[in-house]
Design an enzyme around this catalytic site. Structure first.
Site, PDB file in Angstrom:
ATOM      1  N   TRP A   1      39.837  52.685 -40.164  1.00 18.46           N
ATOM      2  CA  TRP A   1      41.215  53.237 -38.857  1.00 18.46           C
ATOM      3  C   TRP A   1      39.944  54.518 -37.984  1.00 18.46           C
ATOM      4  CZ3 TRP A   1      39.807  58.303 -39.594  1.00 18.46           C
ATOM      5  CH2 TRP A   1      39.825  58.554 -41.156  1.00 18.46           C
ATOM      6  N   ASN A   2      38.669  54.734 -38.274  1.00 14.14           N
ATOM      7  CA  ASN A   2      38.645  55.349 -37.430  1.00 14.14           C
ATOM      8  C   ASN A   2      37.479  54.658 -36.552  1.00 14.14           C
ATOM      9  OD1 ASN A   2      36.524  53.596 -39.521  1.00 14.14           O
ATOM     10  ND2 ASN A   2      34.658  56.232 -38.881  1.00 14.14           N
TER      11      ASN A   2
ATOM     12  N   LYS B   1      42.134  42.081 -41.066  1.00 15.20           N
ATOM     13  CA  LYS B   1      43.407  42.398 -41.721  1.00 15.20           C
ATOM     14  C   LYS B   1      42.524  43.588 -41.682  1.00 15.20           C
ATOM     15  CE  LYS B   1      44.030  45.295 -44.243  1.00 15.20           C
ATOM     16  NZ  LYS B   1      44.393  47.110 -44.326  1.00 15.20           N
TER      17      LYS B   1
ATOM     18  N   GLU C   1      46.309  50.084 -41.199  1.00 15.78           N
ATOM     19  CA  GLU C   1      47.577  50.053 -40.695  1.00 15.78           C
ATOM     20  C   GLU C   1      48.044  51.115 -39.859  1.00 15.78           C
ATOM     21  OE1 GLU C   1      46.935  47.244 -43.269  1.00 15.78           O
ATOM     22  OE2 GLU C   1      46.800  49.187 -43.816  1.00 15.78           O
TER      23      GLU C   1
ATOM     24  N   SER D   1      35.286  52.924 -47.513  1.00 14.92           N
ATOM     25  CA  SER D   1      34.652  53.638 -48.276  1.00 14.92           C
ATOM     26  C   SER D   1      33.918  52.930 -49.148  1.00 14.92           C
ATOM     27  CB  SER D   1      36.158  54.372 -48.961  1.00 14.92           C
ATOM     28  OG  SER D   1      37.047  53.699 -50.194  1.00 14.92           O
TER      29      SER D   1
ATOM     30  N   GLU E   1      29.128  47.385 -45.472  1.00 16.35           N
ATOM     31  CA  GLU E   1      29.590  48.471 -44.543  1.00 16.35           C
ATOM     32  C   GLU E   1      30.303  49.459 -44.912  1.00 16.35           C
ATOM     33  OE1 GLU E   1      28.994  51.873 -42.671  1.00 16.35           O
ATOM     34  OE2 GLU E   1      30.358  50.413 -41.164  1.00 16.35           O
ATOM     35  N   LEU E   2      29.237  51.094 -45.542  1.00 18.13           N
ATOM     36  CA  LEU E   2      30.507  51.868 -46.960  1.00 18.13           C
ATOM     37  C   LEU E   2      29.759  53.054 -45.893  1.00 18.13           C
ATOM     38  CD1 LEU E   2      30.187  50.352 -49.890  1.00 18.13           C
ATOM     39  CD2 LEU E   2      31.990  49.678 -48.283  1.00 18.13           C
TER      40      LEU E   2
ATOM     41  N   CYS F   1      31.095  57.225 -40.359  1.00 20.34           N
ATOM     42  CA  CYS F   1      30.066  57.356 -41.543  1.00 20.34           C
ATOM     43  C   CYS F   1      28.985  57.281 -41.143  1.00 20.34           C
ATOM     44  CB  CYS F   1      30.411  55.692 -42.170  1.00 20.34           C
ATOM     45  SG  CYS F   1      29.502  53.716 -40.818  1.00 20.34           S
TER      46      CYS F   1
END
Length: 477
Positions: A150-151, A173, A176, A227, A248-249, A282
Site C-alpha cells: 500500500w505504501n 494482487k 486492499e 515485508s 523486494e523486501l 523501504c
C-alpha cells in the site's frame, strides 16, 4: 461510503466484476470509511488464471511491434490522469496529493523505460563448429503473479507491470488498503486496447490468494514487494513449485555523514527525504551515523527542520507530511519510540501522536539511541529518525551492517578513500553518495541479505520476466 472516491472492482478477462464479499477502505486522514474493496473468491481466481493463460498466448504472439503502441497509449493515459489518480491515492493512502501525482508520473516513466527496452531484449550468436549455428534467444517467461503493498500503490505495481513489456501476462494482487489507485491504473491499460486476459486485477486475503496463485501451474514467475516475513514465506512457496521469484523486501537504510560533509546542508536535505510519505518507504533514510565533530550541528538543523514540517491531510496543498496509512502503523511507531526512550534515547523532536481524528504522528528524531533499542534493529516504517555519533568510518560501517536489512544506503563525503571503502564494505543493494535518491528507471533496484532476492528496474529487472533458450542448429551434413 464516498461515491466520489473511486470506481472499484475485480478486473478479469477484460471485464470488471463485483465480488460476493468486501472489506472497508479507511481514509487515514479521518479514520472514516470511504468505500469497500471487493474480495476475490476461488472461482474468481480460477477465472483470472484461465484468462492469464489465454492472455499470455495472445499477447506474446502479437510481437513487440504490435505490443509497443498499446503500452505507450497506456502510459500516455497515466500521464493525462496523474492528478486525478494522485488525489485518489491521497484519499486512501494519506500522502499529500502532490506526492501522489508525482508518483503516478514516476510510474509512467518506469513503464516507459521498460516498454522501450522491451524492443531490445536481445539474444546472441555463439560461434561453434563448422556446420552448426548456435544462438540464444530470450522469451517471455509466461503468466506472472505480482503482489504489491500500500505504501506506493502506483509506482510499485508499475515495476511489476513491466512484465507486459517482456510479453508476459500478469495477475496483479494489489493492496486492499489502496485499491482505487490500482483500478485506475488498470483502466488506462484497458482503454489503451490491451487484450483480454493480458492483465488481471484481484484483491482479497493476501495469504490465501498468494498460496492459490503460486501453486497453480499457470503461473510461471512470482514477484512481490512487502515485508521480510511475508517475502520469505512467498519465496518458499515459489521455490516449492520451482518458480523463479523476485522479492523486494524491507529496509533500514543507514546514512553516514563523514567528517568532510556540510552538516547543515545534509540535515536540511534529510528532512524531506526522511519524512516523505511519513517515512513509510523501504529505502527511507532512518539510521543517521554522523561524525562526532559534526554531530550537534547536524542534530540541531535536522530537529529544526522536522519541527517546522506542516503535518495535515493530503488534500491540503500546504501539507508536507500526511497521516500514517493505518492505525496499526501508529501503534507500531509509538511502541518503538517508547522502547528507545525507555532505554535512554534522547527525544529531540516529535514523539507523540497528534490529537483528533486520523492517523497523524509528529515527525520524530531520537538521538544517542542505545544499541539494544528495537528501533535500531526493526524497520520502523514511519516518521522516526535515529541519530548516533561515530569517530572512525570503519566504526560507522560496522554499525550500519549490524542489521539483517541491506537495501538502500546513503553517504555524504568528498573523499575518494571514503567512497572506495563504502563501496567495498557497506552491505547494501543501493548506495547513493551525496544525495538521497535511491533509484531510477534505468538502474537495477534490489537488496541483499534479508532485504530481497533479485532485481527490479533496469535491464536486470526486465530480464527477470524472461527465460533463455539455447538453440543448436545443424546446417550441414
Amino acid at each position: 461510503m464516498d461515491k466520489s472516491y473511486a470506481r472499484l472492482g475485480l478486473y478479469i478477462d477484460g471485464a470488471w466484476r463485483d465480488a460476493a464479499t468486501s472489506a472497508p477502505i479507511i481514509d487515514p486522514a479521518t479514520g472514516e470509511e470511504i468505500g469497500r474493496v471487493p474480495h476475490a473468491s476461488v472461482a474468481d481466481l480460477d477465472a483470472a488464471l484461465a484468462a492469464a493463460q489465454r492472455g499470455f498466448d495472445a499477447w506474446s504472439a502479437m510481437g513487440v511491434d504490435r505490443r509497443t503502441p498499446i503500452l505507450k497509449k497506456a502510459v500516455s493515459l497515466l500521464r493525462d490522469r496523474a492528478e486525478t489518480i494522485g488525489a485518489i491515492m491521497s484519499r486512501e493512502q494519506g500522502k499529500p496529493t502532490a506526492e501522489g501525482t508525482a508518483e503516478v508520473l514516476r510510474s509512467a516513466a518506469l513503464l516507459e523505460w521498460d516498454i522501450e527496452e522491451g524492443r531490445r531484449l536481445y539474444g546472441r550468436i555463439i560461434p561453434g563448429a563448422a556446420g552448426m549455428a548456435n544462438s540464444v534467444v530470450r522469451l517471455p517467461i509466461g503468466p506472472v503473479a505480482a503482489f504489491t503493498p500500500w505504501n506506493f500503490p502506483a509506482s510499485i505495481p508499475a515495476r511489476k507491470l513491466g512484465a507486459l513489456a517482456a510479453g508476459c501476462s500478469v495477475i496483479l494482487k494489489a493492496a486492499e488498503e489502496t485499491p482505487g489507485t490500482a483500478c485506475e491504473m488498470v483502466r488506462c491499460f484497458e482503454e489503451a486496447g490491451l487484450p483480454a486476459g493480458a492483465l488481471n486485477l484481484v484483491f482479497g486475503n493476501p495469504a490465501q490468494i498468494s498460496a492459490y496463485l503460486i501453486a497453480s501451474p499457470v503461473i510461471r514467475m512470482v514477484t512481490l514487494t512487502g515485508s521480510v516475513p511475508v517475502g520469505k514465506l512467498v519465496a518458499a512457496q515459489a521455490a516449492a513449485e520451482m518458480k523463479p521469484a523476485v522479492m523486494e523486501l524491507g529496509g533500514h537504510a543507514p546514512v553516514i555523514v563523514c567528517a568532510d560533509a556540510a552538516p547543515e546542508t545534509v540535515a536540511r536535505a534529510a528532512v524531506m527525504a526522511k519524512f516523505r510519505n511519513a517515512g513509510q518507504i523501504c529505502t527511507c533514510p532512518t539510521r543517521f551515523f554522523v561524525h562526532r565533530s559534526l554531530y550537534e550541528r547536524f542534530l540541531s538543523t535536522f530537529a529544526d527542520g522536522a519541527r517546522s514540517l506542516r503535518v495535515g491531510p493530503g488534500s491540503d496543498p500546504q501539507s508536507q507530511m500526511g497521516p500514517l496509512a493505518t492505525e496499526r502503523r501508529v501503534e507500531a511507531v509509538d511502541s518503538l519510540i517508547a522502547d528507545a526512550i525507555g532505554r535512554g534515547a534522547r527525544l529531540v523532536a516529535g514523539g507523540t501522536r497528534r490529537k483528533g481524528p486520523g492517523y497523524y504522528y509528529e515527525p520524530t528524531i531520537l538521538a544517542d539511541v542505545p544499541p539494544g533499542s528495537r528501533a535500531l534493529h526493526e524497520e520502523p516504517f514511519g516518521p522516526i529518525a535515529l541519530v548516533l555519533a561515530f569517530d572512525e568510518l570503519e566504526e560507522a560501517i560496522a554499525a550500519a551492517n549490524a542489521v539483517p536489512y541491506a537495501l538502500a544506503s546513503y553517504a555524504f563525503t568528498d573523499s575518494a578513500r571514503n567512497i572506495d571503502l563504502l563501496t567495498r564494505t557497506l552491505d547494501a543493494g543501493l548506495l547513493s553518495v551525496n544525495h538521497f535518491g535511491a533509484s531510477q528507471p534505468e538502474g537495477p533496484f534490489g537488496g541483499v541479505k534479508d532485504s530481497g532476492l533479485g532485481q527490479e528496474g533496469g535491464i536486470e529487472g526486465l530480464h527477470a520476466f524472461t527465460t533463455l533458450k539455447y538453440i543448436q542448429l545443424k546446417t550441414a551434413a
